[in-house]
Scaffold this motif. Structure first.
Motif, mmCIF file in Angstrom:
data_model
loop_
_atom_site.group_PDB
_atom_site.id
_atom_site.type_symbol
_atom_site.label_atom_id
_atom_site.label_comp_id
_atom_site.label_asym_id
_atom_site.label_seq_id
_atom_site.Cartn_x
_atom_site.Cartn_y
_atom_site.Cartn_z
ATOM 1 N N SER A 101 -6.911 -1.402 8.245
ATOM 2 C CA SER A 101 -6.109 -1.379 9.469
ATOM 3 C C SER A 101 -4.816 -2.152 9.274
ATOM 4 O O SER A 101 -4.814 -3.237 8.686
ATOM 5 N N PHE A 102 -3.746 -1.595 9.802
ATOM 6 C CA PHE A 102 -2.415 -2.197 9.720
ATOM 7 C C PHE A 102 -1.812 -2.172 11.112
ATOM 8 O O PHE A 102 -2.065 -1.244 11.882
ATOM 9 N N ASP A 103 -0.978 -3.168 11.439
ATOM 10 C CA ASP A 103 -0.356 -3.163 12.758
ATOM 11 C C ASP A 103 0.994 -2.467 12.771
ATOM 12 O O ASP A 103 1.543 -2.220 13.844
ATOM 13 N N ARG A 113 -2.913 -0.180 15.883
ATOM 14 C CA ARG A 113 -3.892 -0.220 14.787
ATOM 15 C C ARG A 113 -3.790 1.094 14.033
ATOM 16 O O ARG A 113 -4.231 2.137 14.509
ATOM 17 N N THR A 147 -6.621 3.701 8.655
ATOM 18 C CA THR A 147 -6.195 4.437 7.467
ATOM 19 C C THR A 147 -7.366 4.652 6.510
ATOM 20 O O THR A 147 -8.153 3.743 6.269
ATOM 21 N N PHE A 176 2.672 0.627 3.783
ATOM 22 C CA PHE A 176 2.320 -0.585 4.508
ATOM 23 C C PHE A 176 2.457 -1.793 3.584
ATOM 24 O O PHE A 176 2.168 -1.695 2.398
ATOM 25 N N THR A 177 2.822 -2.934 4.152
ATOM 26 C CA THR A 177 2.784 -4.185 3.394
ATOM 27 C C THR A 177 1.482 -4.900 3.725
ATOM 28 O O THR A 177 0.873 -4.671 4.776
ATOM 29 N N SER A 178 1.073 -5.773 2.828
ATOM 30 C CA SER A 178 -0.155 -6.529 3.075
ATOM 31 C C SER A 178 -0.008 -7.456 4.279
ATOM 32 O O SER A 178 -1.002 -7.807 4.914
ATOM 33 N N ALA A 230 1.073 -6.644 7.086
ATOM 34 C CA ALA A 230 0.734 -5.863 8.273
ATOM 35 C C ALA A 230 -0.756 -5.578 8.374
ATOM 36 O O ALA A 230 -1.226 -5.059 9.387
ATOM 37 N N LYS A 231 -1.536 -5.928 7.352
ATOM 38 C CA LYS A 231 -2.966 -5.621 7.314
ATOM 39 C C LYS A 231 -3.752 -6.660 8.097
ATOM 40 O O LYS A 231 -3.439 -7.842 8.075
ATOM 41 N N TYR A 258 0.864 -1.176 0.000
ATOM 42 C CA TYR A 258 0.000 0.000 0.000
ATOM 43 C C TYR A 258 0.903 1.229 0.000
ATOM 44 O O TYR A 258 1.794 1.355 0.839
#
Length: 161
Positions: free
Chosen positions: A98-100, A146, A149, A84-86, A88-89, A74
């Motif tokens: 949401s991503f961690d 969290r 986004t 963000f990477t998938s 982390a979703k 992302y």
């Protein structure tokens, strides 16, 4: 169910009060990508401009990526900065993607006390675009964070097969 209704009402409150928030905040800017607001308006859709430059919020459960779980990356919808990477979703059931965790160095954090709440705003480190907020109620088995986004603030780049 109560959480979904509460989040929906909160989203409506935020959307209805967007004009008040626009008056109280200045658009995000950084030196990394100096552009005039007219250049940003030409580059972004009206909804992207409202979220990324005027710190708006899209309504919950309406964005393109809130239930999107393909492998990939992302990036910022304004400048293409990887965020963000998938991996982390996760599905937080809050109505927004949401991503961690964010990719190290990809985002900046700012105190946000708008609407009588104390939150941490997350912006793109490259262009200063508003992405959303980060909360301490994410998965405890990972980071506990969290990153809530806005879908319009990001674009998905699928992993190569």
């Amino acid at each position: 169910m109560k959480r979904i209704v509460l989040l929906f009402v909160l989203g409506l409150f935020i959307s209805c009060n967007a004009q008040e928030k626009k008056k109280a905040t200045q658009p995000a800017t950084t030196n990394a990508m100096p552009k005039t607001e007219n250049e940003w308006k030409a580059r972004l859709t009206p909804e992207q401009y409202e979220v990324l430059r005027e710190k708006g919020t899209e309504r919950p459960f309406t964005g393109e990526y809130w239930k999107h779980f393909e492998k990939g990356m992302y990036v910022c919808a304004a400048c293409g900065n990887p965020l963000f990477t998938s991996d982390a979703k996760f599905d937080s059931e809050c109505g927004w993607p949401s991503f961690d965790q964010a990719i190290k160095g990809s985002v900046n954090y700012h105190n946000d006390s708008s609407f009588g709440m104390e939150r941490i705003e997350v912006t793109c480190a490259k262009c200063g675009g508003h992405l959303g907020h980060v909360f301490d109620d994410g998965p405890v088995q990972t980071t506990g964070k969290r990153f809530c986004t806005n879908s319009v603030s990001i674009k998905f780049i699928p992993a190569k097969k």
